[in-house]
Design a protein around this motif. Sequence first.
Motif, PDB file in Angstrom:
ATOM      1  N   PHE A  36       1.551 -24.287  -1.652  1.00 10.13           N
ATOM      2  CA  PHE A  36       0.468 -24.983  -0.971  1.00 10.13           C
ATOM      3  C   PHE A  36       0.768 -26.456  -0.717  1.00 10.13           C
ATOM      4  CE2 PHE A  36      -2.847 -21.906  -2.957  1.00 10.13           C
ATOM      5  CZ  PHE A  36      -2.439 -20.922  -2.073  1.00 10.13           C
ATOM      6  N   LYS A  37       1.885 -26.959  -1.217  1.00  4.59           N
ATOM      7  CA  LYS A  37       2.140 -28.399  -1.182  1.00  4.59           C
ATOM      8  C   LYS A  37       2.268 -28.956   0.226  1.00  4.59           C
ATOM      9  CE  LYS A  37       4.060 -28.965  -5.810  1.00  4.59           C
ATOM     10  NZ  LYS A  37       5.200 -29.377  -6.636  1.00  4.59           N
ATOM     11  N   ASP A  38       2.714 -28.149   1.189  1.00  5.27           N
ATOM     12  CA  ASP A  38       2.865 -28.637   2.558  1.00  5.27           C
ATOM     13  C   ASP A  38       1.536 -28.681   3.304  1.00  5.27           C
ATOM     14  OD1 ASP A  38       5.592 -28.901   2.214  1.00  5.27           O
ATOM     15  OD2 ASP A  38       6.046 -26.905   2.995  1.00  5.27           O
ATOM     16  N   THR A  39       0.539 -27.963   2.798  1.00  6.69           N
ATOM     17  CA  THR A  39      -0.740 -27.868   3.498  1.00  6.69           C
ATOM     18  C   THR A  39      -1.824 -28.713   2.844  1.00  6.69           C
ATOM     19  OG1 THR A  39      -0.184 -25.615   4.165  1.00  6.69           O
ATOM     20  CG2 THR A  39      -2.496 -26.257   4.337  1.00  6.69           C
ATOM     21  N   PHE A  40      -1.842 -28.732   1.516  1.00  2.65           N
ATOM     22  CA  PHE A  40      -2.901 -29.431   0.811  1.00  2.65           C
ATOM     23  C   PHE A  40      -2.358 -30.672   0.112  1.00  2.65           C
ATOM     24  CE2 PHE A  40      -4.052 -24.900   0.913  1.00  2.65           C
ATOM     25  CZ  PHE A  40      -5.178 -25.002   1.721  1.00  2.65           C
ATOM     26  N   HIS A  41      -3.264 -31.543  -0.267  1.00  6.11           N
ATOM     27  CA  HIS A  41      -2.905 -32.848  -0.824  1.00  6.11           C
ATOM     28  C   HIS A  41      -1.966 -32.706  -2.021  1.00  6.11           C
ATOM     29  CE1 HIS A  41      -3.333 -36.755  -2.795  1.00  6.11           C
ATOM     30  NE2 HIS A  41      -3.768 -37.210  -1.643  1.00  6.11           N
ATOM     31  N   HIS A  42      -0.933 -33.538  -2.033  1.00  6.38           N
ATOM     32  CA  HIS A  42       0.037 -33.487  -3.119  1.00  6.38           C
ATOM     33  C   HIS A  42      -0.528 -34.143  -4.377  1.00  6.38           C
ATOM     34  CE1 HIS A  42       0.550 -37.501  -1.394  1.00  6.38           C
ATOM     35  NE2 HIS A  42       0.982 -37.863  -2.579  1.00  6.38           N
ATOM     36  N   ALA A 128     -11.132 -25.164   1.566  1.00  6.66           N
ATOM     37  CA  ALA A 128     -10.234 -24.198   0.922  1.00  6.66           C
ATOM     38  C   ALA A 128     -10.746 -23.815  -0.464  1.00  6.66           C
ATOM     39  CB  ALA A 128      -8.823 -24.782   0.818  1.00  6.66           C
ATOM     40  N   GLY A 129     -11.283 -24.799  -1.190  1.00 10.66           N
ATOM     41  CA  GLY A 129     -11.834 -24.522  -2.506  1.00 10.66           C
ATOM     42  C   GLY A 129     -13.033 -23.593  -2.444  1.00 10.66           C
ATOM     43  N   TYR A 156     -15.501 -31.824  10.708  1.00 10.41           N
ATOM     44  CA  TYR A 156     -14.400 -32.794  10.607  1.00 10.41           C
ATOM     45  C   TYR A 156     -13.112 -32.287  11.256  1.00 10.41           C
ATOM     46  CZ  TYR A 156     -17.407 -35.639   7.744  1.00 10.41           C
ATOM     47  OH  TYR A 156     -18.447 -36.444   7.311  1.00 10.41           O
ATOM     48  N   GLY A 157     -13.222 -31.195  12.020  1.00  9.18           N
ATOM     49  CA  GLY A 157     -12.081 -30.719  12.803  1.00  9.18           C
ATOM     50  C   GLY A 157     -10.987 -30.045  12.007  1.00  9.18           C
ATOM     51  N   ILE A 158     -11.349 -29.404  10.908  1.00  8.70           N
ATOM     52  CA  ILE A 158     -10.337 -28.737  10.087  1.00  8.70           C
ATOM     53  C   ILE A 158      -9.839 -27.479  10.789  1.00  8.70           C
ATOM     54  CG2 ILE A 158     -11.244 -29.661   7.937  1.00  8.70           C
ATOM     55  CD1 ILE A 158     -12.685 -27.052   7.460  1.00  8.70           C
ATOM     56  N   ASN A 159      -8.603 -27.108  10.490  1.00 10.50           N
ATOM     57  CA  ASN A 159      -7.978 -25.933  11.094  1.00 10.50           C
ATOM     58  C   ASN A 159      -8.170 -24.733  10.164  1.00 10.50           C
ATOM     59  OD1 ASN A 159      -6.220 -23.928  12.063  1.00 10.50           O
ATOM     60  ND2 ASN A 159      -4.784 -25.443  12.867  1.00 10.50           N
ATOM     61  N   ILE A 160      -9.204 -23.949  10.418  1.00  9.61           N
ATOM     62  CA  ILE A 160      -9.539 -22.834   9.540  1.00  9.61           C
ATOM     63  C   ILE A 160      -8.436 -21.777   9.532  1.00  9.61           C
ATOM     64  CG2 ILE A 160     -11.165 -20.953   9.145  1.00  9.61           C
ATOM     65  CD1 ILE A 160     -13.348 -22.693  10.243  1.00  9.61           C
ATOM     66  N   GLU A 161      -7.863 -21.511  10.689  1.00  8.81           N
ATOM     67  CA  GLU A 161      -6.790 -20.512  10.772  1.00  8.81           C
ATOM     68  C   GLU A 161      -5.617 -20.903   9.883  1.00  8.81           C
ATOM     69  OE1 GLU A 161      -3.974 -18.299  14.134  1.00  8.81           O
ATOM     70  OE2 GLU A 161      -5.418 -19.840  14.732  1.00  8.81           O
ATOM     71  N   GLN A 162      -5.255 -22.177   9.901  1.00  7.83           N
ATOM     72  CA  GLN A 162      -4.147 -22.653   9.065  1.00  7.83           C
ATOM     73  C   GLN A 162      -4.479 -22.510   7.581  1.00  7.83           C
ATOM     74  OE1 GLN A 162      -3.630 -26.891   8.515  1.00  7.83           O
ATOM     75  NE2 GLN A 162      -1.427 -26.721   8.910  1.00  7.83           N
ATOM     76  N   ILE A 163      -5.717 -22.822   7.209  1.00  7.22           N
ATOM     77  CA  ILE A 163      -6.134 -22.730   5.808  1.00  7.22           C
ATOM     78  C   ILE A 163      -6.048 -21.288   5.327  1.00  7.22           C
ATOM     79  CG2 ILE A 163      -8.101 -22.960   4.240  1.00  7.22           C
ATOM     80  CD1 ILE A 163      -8.984 -25.384   5.951  1.00  7.22           C
ATOM     81  N   TYR A 164      -6.631 -20.361   6.095  1.00  4.95           N
ATOM     82  CA  TYR A 164      -6.621 -18.952   5.697  1.00  4.95           C
ATOM     83  C   TYR A 164      -5.183 -18.408   5.645  1.00  4.95           C
ATOM     84  CZ  TYR A 164     -11.623 -17.948   5.646  1.00  4.95           C
ATOM     85  OH  TYR A 164     -12.954 -17.889   5.313  1.00  4.95           O
TER      86      TYR A 164
END
Length: 201
Positions: A36-42, A128-129, A156-164
């Motif tokens: 998950f490191k590339d997608t979510f906060h490090h 995501a949480g 806030y314009g989040i990319n739901i497809e990317q999260i899932y």
Amino acid sequence: MKLATGAVTIAAVGAAALMAYSSMKPHAKHQLKKEFKDTFHHMDDVKDEDYHNALVIVCDSGSEKLISDDRYCNGSFLIKIDHHLPQGEYGDISYVDTTSESCARIVAELIKETPLVMNKEAAKNLFAGIVTDSGRFRYSQTSSKTFDIASYLMHYGINIEQIYSKIYTEKLYNVKLKAKLISKFKVTKNKVAYLVNTSWG
């Protein structure tokens, strides 16, 4: 120990505490799966001295035994935010809402109801949480409040497809292992499924 028991109370007390420490640089110390490191906060490199005179917020830990870094108690003020049944109390302020499907929703509500600022990165992580703890909005504790906050975060314009995709994409090895195990289970006459496995090979 002060115990905040309502959404208005935690919003007011939380905002007051956070504004008192607003001049300090925030750090994120958490457990994050490698994929998950590339997608979510490090995870930040939080040094011992960073805890000096610091506000520490521990989320999603019903027991102190579950906190991954024991330096959390070295700050000057500790806030606990959680949604699990308490297994012992800790913190100068403890806010636990066991009706919430996720700690992420509680944090998002806190931000929404106070002068704290939400941004796209925070919205993505909080969404995501909520998705993971609600079982993709399927579990029984999912409520209208869950969808209200999810909608708020989507603004806030989040990319739901990317999260899932990032959360639920599985490695080929894991898919093959699941297929092998599913093909081997048996069902008794009382419709109880069971599996006997003697090897992972």
